[in-house]
Structure formats: C-alpha cells, structure tokens
Design a protein around this motif. Structure first.
Motif, PDB file in Angstrom:
ATOM      1  N   MET A  43       0.834  -1.209   0.000  1.00  0.00           N
ATOM      2  CA  MET A  43       0.000   0.000   0.000  1.00  0.00           C
ATOM      3  C   MET A  43       0.865   1.254   0.000  1.00  0.00           C
ATOM      4  N   GLY A  44       2.067   1.125  -0.511  1.00  0.00           N
ATOM      5  CA  GLY A  44       2.932   2.303  -0.573  1.00  0.00           C
ATOM      6  C   GLY A  44       3.669   2.531   0.732  1.00  0.00           C
ATOM      7  N   PRO A  45       4.288   3.730   0.847  1.00  0.00           N
ATOM      8  CA  PRO A  45       5.178   3.973   1.991  1.00  0.00           C
ATOM      9  C   PRO A  45       4.468   3.848   3.333  1.00  0.00           C
ATOM     10  N   ASN A  46       5.131   3.206   4.283  1.00  0.00           N
ATOM     11  CA  ASN A  46       4.600   3.064   5.648  1.00  0.00           C
ATOM     12  C   ASN A  46       5.121   4.201   6.526  1.00  0.00           C
ATOM     13  N   PRO A  47       4.449   4.463   7.656  1.00  0.00           N
ATOM     14  CA  PRO A  47       5.002   5.416   8.616  1.00  0.00           C
ATOM     15  C   PRO A  47       6.421   4.996   9.018  1.00  0.00           C
ATOM     16  N   ALA A  48       7.272   5.960   9.276  1.00  0.00           N
ATOM     17  CA  ALA A  48       8.686   5.670   9.545  1.00  0.00           C
ATOM     18  C   ALA A  48       8.951   5.519  11.041  1.00  0.00           C
ATOM     19  N   GLY A  49      10.150   5.034  11.363  1.00  0.00           N
ATOM     20  CA  GLY A  49      10.598   5.016  12.757  1.00  0.00           C
ATOM     21  C   GLY A  49      10.115   3.822  13.555  1.00  0.00           C
TER      22      GLY A  49
END
Ligand SMILES: *Cc1c(COP(=O)(O)O)cnc(C)c1O
Length: 401
Positions: free
Chosen positions: A157-163
């Motif tokens: 689903m595309g980029p995930n939240p980072a960190g």
C-alpha cells in the motif's frame, strides 16, 4: 432482487476483504448460536474473544435497553454519565489515572502510539522510534499495521510510517540492541493473540519495563485481546510483576458492543492537550453503559476464579484429546484462550478444522494455518464446554480418517 438475505449476497455486495463461512447466524443464547435454518452451534470463538459473557446476557441487554431509552449520543462537546462512570471504575481497578475512549482496538492503539510519539517529541524532537515485535498484531489502521509484526498486513500500500523497528518476541538481547534515547515507546502483547497464543516470558516483560524506564520511553501493553478477564486476571499485566505506562483494550470490554479504550497515567496522558486527538463516537453512552455492565460482572473475584477453573478443565480435555488423536504437538494457553499447534495429518489444516468444525456445530478460530485458536465465553457452562469439545473431537476424527 430477493429481499431475504443469504450468504451469496456477501460476495455480490461486500468489499471482498473477508471470506465468511456459509451459514448466517441469527440468534445467540449463552455459548450457543443458531443460524437461519435453525441449526445450533457451540461458540468456541466468542466473535474473536469479544462476546466474553456469551450471547443475550440479561445484564448487558438491560443496560443497553435502559440507556437506549435515555440518550444515545451527545458528542464530545459534552461528557456523559456512562462514560464517566466506566472511566472511574477502570481507573479504580487498574494502574490508570486517565482514559481515552474510542470504538475499536486499532483506534485504542492509534491513540496510544500518537500519545507516545507526542510525549517523545515533547522531550526531544528526535524521540520518535517505536520498538515492536515480529508476529504481533495491533490493528488495521495504517499506523497500527505498520507497528504490527506481520508484513502481509502492512505491505502493498505504498510507503509506511517511519521510525518503527521490529525485533523478535521474547528476545531481550534484540531489544537491548535497538532501544535508546530516540525510542519513544515499546509496544507488546503480553500474550500474542492473532500470532498463535504465545505468552511473553516474565523475564522478557521485566526487561521491557527496565529498558523503557532507563531510556525514558513508555511501555505500552496491547491488552485488546488478553484483557477483560480472558487470562483469568482482569488484565494480564496483573498476572505479572510489570505495570505498563499505557494499556489498550477493546474486544471483550463491550461484550459485543463496539468500544476501545486507552488507559494511562496522568503524567503520560497530560502530553495530550485539547485538540491533540479525538473521536466522534468515543465515549458513546450506549457503548459505555453496556461496557460498564460487562465490567461489573467480569471484575469480580468469583468470575475470574471461574475463568481459571474452566480454563484448567478445558486445557486438560484438549491435552487428553491431543494424546488420543495425536493431532496437537503443543497446546499453549492463558486462561480461556488456547492455541493448539497442529501436527501429523492435521498439520497446516487450521482452516479445514474451522470450516468442518462449523459444519459439525462448533465455531472456532485459527491463528495462522497451523494453530487452532479457541476463545470461549468467560462464563461458559460445563455442559456447553463438553458439548463443544465433543464436536471438536468428532471434527478432528473426520479430518484424520
Ligand atoms: C483484535 C486486536 C486488535 C485490533 O482490534 P480491532 O477492534 O479489530 O481494531 C489490536 N490488537 C490486538 C492484540 C488484537 O487482538
């Protein structure tokens, strides 16, 4: 178009994210359900650990009816009596000093993760990392699938939240390698549920407590499935020597009425200010009234002792069945919550067991392809339990032959 509804309508009208079984359940009483054709089922799944007081419980029905005749919804421009009353009881019974209401488990975790990030950034703008565990499940919003440790739910689903950093569950050294001053939170299920009923070791939970404290990060216990009596304690942290900073729960709290709640201390909760977070339906009077009735029943030493007694009985019966049939290599459990690891001719056939079990009148769950998951009502009768076990054994024998 026919007005009567049937299973085929699901495939025609519903977004295809689920593949429900063939029957349509129309009525329930205790740990028994009936379908459109009047066939009965023993409920060994409790709607995924939700209907923890069974179906049609008189106290819950009364709470719903009484509140329905008063007021259904007022919004968060106002507070309301059921929301305040339940909040006081939750705080009195746990470590918590504050609660935030929402409507599901994912939303409770979303609130917890946002609060942990807010607190982290308040301390230091770089304090945003979240440590989570492979195999864990925290819900289906984009943030919670990303924090969950099952890539099949968060990819594509595309980029995930980072960190977000994932390490192995019950691996203290792995946590030590990744935790540090940039960590704002560690989130853990004290017993991994969707991932197969895998309890954390006491040493692991204690290490998480020590490491989060040493790094000024919050420890979040996701008790969405393990909470509300499921493991024989009101919340599973009470079975341990560890107290979290944030606890999320949902599922069994409402006994089948949607509710989610995040519990926390004032020191952590006060990092949220008016406007930091919100929910239109959170604290809904109907949800809180039903949940308060459920909570009053569950938060009773006799009921919790009953969970432990029934759990011992069910565990012994499952172990004996596994020995008779040679089909379970391991049975993990915590209270009325079982993960039967399938072996021999049943290996990787949890889906078949659930399907055939339903045809034989027992409703069960799976946790991956190789684990049969059972979560009964906390107040299931011995007769219902025995009948469900008989139907399960019949199902295993049919699949084995
Ligand atoms: C079910 C579950 C969730 C998600 O709850 P929803 O109400 O489906 O959003 C999150 N965490 C755990 C441990 C769960 O079992």
């Amino acid at each position: 178009m026919s007005l009567a509804v049937q299973r085929a309508d699901f495939d025609r009208y519903m977004v295809p994210v689920f593949n429900p079984l063939e029957m349509i359940l129309v009525r329930g009483e205790g740990s028994r359900l009936w379908d459109q054709q009047g066939r009965d089922y023993i409920d060994f799944g409790a709607g995924v650990a939700v209907t923890s007081l069974g179906h049609n419980h008189p106290a819950l029905v009364k709470a719903l009816h009484d509140q329905a005749a008063k007021v259904w919804h007022v919004s968060n421009y106002f507070t309301n009596e059921p929301a305040l009353s339940l909040a006081k009881k939750l705080c009195a019974a746990t470590f918590a000093e504050q609660v935030f209401y929402c409507n599901s488990g994912a939303e409770a975790n979303e609130a917890a993760l946002k609060l942990a990030r807010k607190r982290g950034v308040d301390i230091n703008p770089e304090k945003v990392e979240i440590v989570a565990f492979n195999g864990s499940f925290h819900g289906r919003t984009f943030f919670t699938v990303s924090v969950g440790g099952q890539p099949k739910y968060s990819s594509g689903m595309g980029p995930n939240p980072a960190g977000i950093i994932h390490v192995d569950f019950n691996d203290i050294e792995a946590v030590k390698r990744v935790i540090g001053p940039k960590t704002c939170a560690v989130i853990v299920e004290p017993v991994i549920g969707e991932g197969g009923i895998v309890p954390a070791t006491p040493e692991f939970l204690q290490a998480l407590r020590d490491l989060t404290t040493a790094n000024d990060a919050v420890l979040i216990f996701d008790e969405i499935q393990s909470g509300n009596g499921r493991t024989g304690a009101l919340y599973d942290y009470m079975n341990t020597s560890v107290v979290p900073d944030i606890l999320t729960t949902a599922k069994g709290l409402g006994g089948g009425f949607p509710i989610g709640v995040m519990l926390t201390t004032a020191a952590v909760g006060n990092h949220f200010k008016p406007g930091s977070h919100g929910s239109t339906f959170g604290g809904n009077p109907l949800a809180c009234a039903v949940s308060e009735a459920a909570f009053d029943i569950i938060n009773d030493p006799a009921v919790l002792a009953g969970v432990r007694t029934k759990a011992a009985r069910a565990a012994a019966a499952l172990r004996a069945m596994g020995e008779r049939l040679g089909c379970f290599s391991e049975i993990r459990s915590s209270g009325l919550w079982f993960g039967c690891e399938l072996s021999g001719a049943l290996a990787a056939r949890a889906g078949d067991l659930v399907g055939k079990g339903a045809a034989n009148g027992v409703l069960m769950l799976q946790a991956g392809p190789n684990v049969l998951r059972i979560a009964t009502s906390l107040i299931i009768s011995d007769a219902e339990l025995d009948e469900g076990l008989r139907r399960l054994e019949k199902t295993c024998i049919e699949l084995l032959s």
